[in-house]
Design a protein around this motif. Structure first.
Motif, PDB file in Angstrom:
ATOM      1  N   LYS A  17       0.816  -1.219   0.000  1.00  0.00           N
ATOM      2  CA  LYS A  17       0.000   0.000   0.000  1.00  0.00           C
ATOM      3  C   LYS A  17       0.844   1.261   0.000  1.00  0.00           C
ATOM      4  O   LYS A  17       0.427   2.288  -0.534  1.00  0.00           O
ATOM      5  CB  LYS A  17      -0.984  -0.027   1.158  1.00  0.00           C
ATOM      6  N   THR A  18       2.032   1.199   0.571  1.00  0.00           N
ATOM      7  CA  THR A  18       2.926   2.360   0.543  1.00  0.00           C
ATOM      8  C   THR A  18       3.366   2.629  -0.888  1.00  0.00           C
ATOM      9  O   THR A  18       3.313   3.769  -1.356  1.00  0.00           O
ATOM     10  CB  THR A  18       4.155   2.116   1.455  1.00  0.00           C
ATOM     11  N   GLN A  19       3.770   1.572  -1.600  1.00  0.00           N
ATOM     12  CA  GLN A  19       4.167   1.730  -2.999  1.00  0.00           C
ATOM     13  C   GLN A  19       2.973   2.181  -3.841  1.00  0.00           C
ATOM     14  O   GLN A  19       3.115   3.035  -4.721  1.00  0.00           O
ATOM     15  CB  GLN A  19       4.737   0.426  -3.555  1.00  0.00           C
ATOM     16  N   LEU A  20       1.803   1.621  -3.566  1.00  0.00           N
ATOM     17  CA  LEU A  20       0.598   2.009  -4.294  1.00  0.00           C
ATOM     18  C   LEU A  20       0.341   3.508  -4.151  1.00  0.00           C
ATOM     19  O   LEU A  20       0.127   4.211  -5.136  1.00  0.00           O
ATOM     20  CB  LEU A  20      -0.611   1.206  -3.788  1.00  0.00           C
ATOM     21  N   SER A  21       0.392   4.004  -2.923  1.00  0.00           N
ATOM     22  CA  SER A  21       0.139   5.435  -2.673  1.00  0.00           C
ATOM     23  C   SER A  21       1.202   6.317  -3.308  1.00  0.00           C
ATOM     24  O   SER A  21       0.880   7.363  -3.887  1.00  0.00           O
ATOM     25  CB  SER A  21       0.072   5.703  -1.167  1.00  0.00           C
ATOM     26  N   GLN A  22       2.461   5.905  -3.202  1.00  0.00           N
ATOM     27  CA  GLN A  22       3.551   6.697  -3.785  1.00  0.00           C
ATOM     28  C   GLN A  22       3.426   6.753  -5.306  1.00  0.00           C
ATOM     29  O   GLN A  22       3.558   7.814  -5.911  1.00  0.00           O
ATOM     30  CB  GLN A  22       4.917   6.126  -3.389  1.00  0.00           C
ATOM     31  N   THR A  23       3.146   5.619  -5.913  1.00  0.00           N
ATOM     32  CA  THR A  23       2.996   5.588  -7.366  1.00  0.00           C
ATOM     33  C   THR A  23       1.795   6.420  -7.800  1.00  0.00           C
ATOM     34  O   THR A  23       1.855   7.127  -8.810  1.00  0.00           O
ATOM     35  CB  THR A  23       2.861   4.130  -7.871  1.00  0.00           C
ATOM     36  N   TYR A  24       0.715   6.365  -7.004  1.00  0.00           N
ATOM     37  CA  TYR A  24      -0.460   7.183  -7.310  1.00  0.00           C
ATOM     38  C   TYR A  24      -0.086   8.663  -7.337  1.00  0.00           C
ATOM     39  O   TYR A  24      -0.431   9.381  -8.279  1.00  0.00           O
ATOM     40  CB  TYR A  24      -1.553   6.914  -6.281  1.00  0.00           C
ATOM     41  N   ARG A  25       0.631   9.107  -6.303  1.00  0.00           N
ATOM     42  CA  ARG A  25       1.038  10.523  -6.259  1.00  0.00           C
ATOM     43  C   ARG A  25       1.930  10.872  -7.454  1.00  0.00           C
ATOM     44  O   ARG A  25       1.756  11.930  -8.077  1.00  0.00           O
ATOM     45  CB  ARG A  25       1.739  10.836  -4.941  1.00  0.00           C
ATOM     46  N   ASP A  26       2.868   9.991  -7.771  1.00  0.00           N
ATOM     47  CA  ASP A  26       3.767  10.243  -8.901  1.00  0.00           C
ATOM     48  C   ASP A  26       2.996  10.330 -10.217  1.00  0.00           C
ATOM     49  O   ASP A  26       3.247  11.224 -11.034  1.00  0.00           O
ATOM     50  CB  ASP A  26       4.825   9.139  -9.000  1.00  0.00           C
ATOM     51  N   ALA A  57      -8.052   3.232 -11.039  1.00  0.00           N
ATOM     52  CA  ALA A  57      -7.127   2.153 -10.689  1.00  0.00           C
ATOM     53  C   ALA A  57      -6.761   2.215  -9.206  1.00  0.00           C
ATOM     54  O   ALA A  57      -6.756   1.190  -8.516  1.00  0.00           O
ATOM     55  CB  ALA A  57      -5.869   2.245 -11.553  1.00  0.00           C
ATOM     56  N   PHE A  58      -6.469   3.406  -8.727  1.00  0.00           N
ATOM     57  CA  PHE A  58      -6.097   3.558  -7.316  1.00  0.00           C
ATOM     58  C   PHE A  58      -7.233   3.139  -6.397  1.00  0.00           C
ATOM     59  O   PHE A  58      -7.024   2.398  -5.426  1.00  0.00           O
ATOM     60  CB  PHE A  58      -5.683   5.009  -7.041  1.00  0.00           C
ATOM     61  N   GLN A  59      -8.448   3.595  -6.692  1.00  0.00           N
ATOM     62  CA  GLN A  59      -9.602   3.230  -5.865  1.00  0.00           C
ATOM     63  C   GLN A  59      -9.809   1.718  -5.857  1.00  0.00           C
ATOM     64  O   GLN A  59     -10.150   1.127  -4.837  1.00  0.00           O
ATOM     65  CB  GLN A  59     -10.874   3.940  -6.350  1.00  0.00           C
ATOM     66  N   THR A  60      -9.608   1.080  -6.987  1.00  0.00           N
ATOM     67  CA  THR A  60      -9.781  -0.374  -7.097  1.00  0.00           C
ATOM     68  C   THR A  60      -8.694  -1.115  -6.331  1.00  0.00           C
ATOM     69  O   THR A  60      -8.987  -2.029  -5.558  1.00  0.00           O
ATOM     70  CB  THR A  60      -9.774  -0.802  -8.577  1.00  0.00           C
ATOM     71  N   LEU A  61      -7.459  -0.719  -6.517  1.00  0.00           N
ATOM     72  CA  LEU A  61      -6.353  -1.465  -5.928  1.00  0.00           C
ATOM     73  C   LEU A  61      -6.211  -1.257  -4.425  1.00  0.00           C
ATOM     74  O   LEU A  61      -5.705  -2.130  -3.723  1.00  0.00           O
ATOM     75  CB  LEU A  61      -5.039  -1.125  -6.642  1.00  0.00           C
ATOM     76  N   LYS A  62      -6.667  -0.123  -3.918  1.00  0.00           N
ATOM     77  CA  LYS A  62      -6.507   0.102  -2.472  1.00  0.00           C
ATOM     78  C   LYS A  62      -7.597  -0.595  -1.650  1.00  0.00           C
ATOM     79  O   LYS A  62      -7.431  -0.802  -0.460  1.00  0.00           O
ATOM     80  CB  LYS A  62      -6.456   1.593  -2.152  1.00  0.00           C
ATOM     81  N   ASP A  63      -8.686  -0.997  -2.280  1.00  0.00           N
ATOM     82  CA  ASP A  63      -9.807  -1.635  -1.593  1.00  0.00           C
ATOM     83  C   ASP A  63      -9.736  -3.152  -1.809  1.00  0.00           C
ATOM     84  O   ASP A  63      -9.761  -3.615  -2.948  1.00  0.00           O
ATOM     85  CB  ASP A  63     -11.116  -1.073  -2.154  1.00  0.00           C
ATOM     86  N   SER A  64      -9.662  -3.918  -0.731  1.00  0.00           N
ATOM     87  CA  SER A  64      -9.459  -5.367  -0.853  1.00  0.00           C
ATOM     88  C   SER A  64     -10.564  -6.049  -1.656  1.00  0.00           C
ATOM     89  O   SER A  64     -10.286  -6.931  -2.473  1.00  0.00           O
ATOM     90  CB  SER A  64      -9.327  -6.014   0.527  1.00  0.00           C
ATOM     91  N   CYS A  65     -11.794  -5.639  -1.455  1.00  0.00           N
ATOM     92  CA  CYS A  65     -12.907  -6.274  -2.155  1.00  0.00           C
ATOM     93  C   CYS A  65     -12.869  -5.942  -3.653  1.00  0.00           C
ATOM     94  O   CYS A  65     -12.997  -6.833  -4.495  1.00  0.00           O
ATOM     95  CB  CYS A  65     -14.234  -5.829  -1.532  1.00  0.00           C
TER      96      CYS A  65
END
Length: 169
Positions: A17-26, A57-65
């Motif tokens: 999730k840290t990488q996900l958030s960082q990549t989202y910001r980038d 993509a971010f909304q989908t990947l950050k939510d487990s379901c």
């Protein structure tokens, strides 16, 4: 491009999730529509579309379901819009008991509500573990069943939060 590729992540249930958030910001810095305000209409539209894709993509990947549903979809099983209900009568009976329990809570039950919330959270974590194992084993139908249960459990958590707001705010 699939969402995992967009975020340079492996297409697995557990994501960093840290990488996900960082990549989202980038990605947002790179494709934010404001950066293209002085460009031609076509370029601005492409930037807007890319920014929307990044957000989705971010909304989908950050939510487990949603992530589990997306992985199922990538594997050829799309349950996003299905109207199919669970056939697990034991789970259906448990749902009814949980809903009755929520309906019976009063302002005097703050500790019991907190305990119930912890119980449901633990069950959610357990389902997420089962989803991960089923996906790794390529058991798509079993994964879909777990995802359907997870959807219910997440809705139940929202109901508990709303109840707490109603009783204690």
């Amino acid at each position: 491009m699939n969402y995992f590729e967009l975020f340079s992540l492996p297409a697995v249930f557990s994501v960093d999730k840290t990488q996900l958030s960082q990549t989202y910001r980038d990605l947002q810095k790179q494709y934010h529509p404001d950066k293209f305000a002085m460009q031609d209409d076509s370029t601005r539209l492409k930037a807007m579309q890319k920014s929307t894709e990044i957000n989705d993509a971010f909304q989908t990947l950050k939510d487990s379901c949603l992530r589990a549903q997306y992985l199922l979809k990538l594997s050829g099983l799309d349950i996003e819009l299905e109207q199919r209900t669970l056939q697990d009568t034991g789970f259906l009976m448990q749902q009814m008991e949980w809903r009755e329990k929520i309906a019976d809570f009063t302002a005097d039950d703050e500790d019991e509500i907190e305990d119930f919330n912890k119980e449901i959270s633990a069950l959610v974590k357990g389902l997420e573990t089962e989803i991960e194992a089923a996906l790794e084993a390529k058991q798509l139908e079993q994964t879909a069943t777990f995802v359907r249960k997870l959807k219910f459990m997440l809705k139940l958590q929202v109901e508990i939060e709303l109840l707490e707001e109603k009783l204690f705010d």
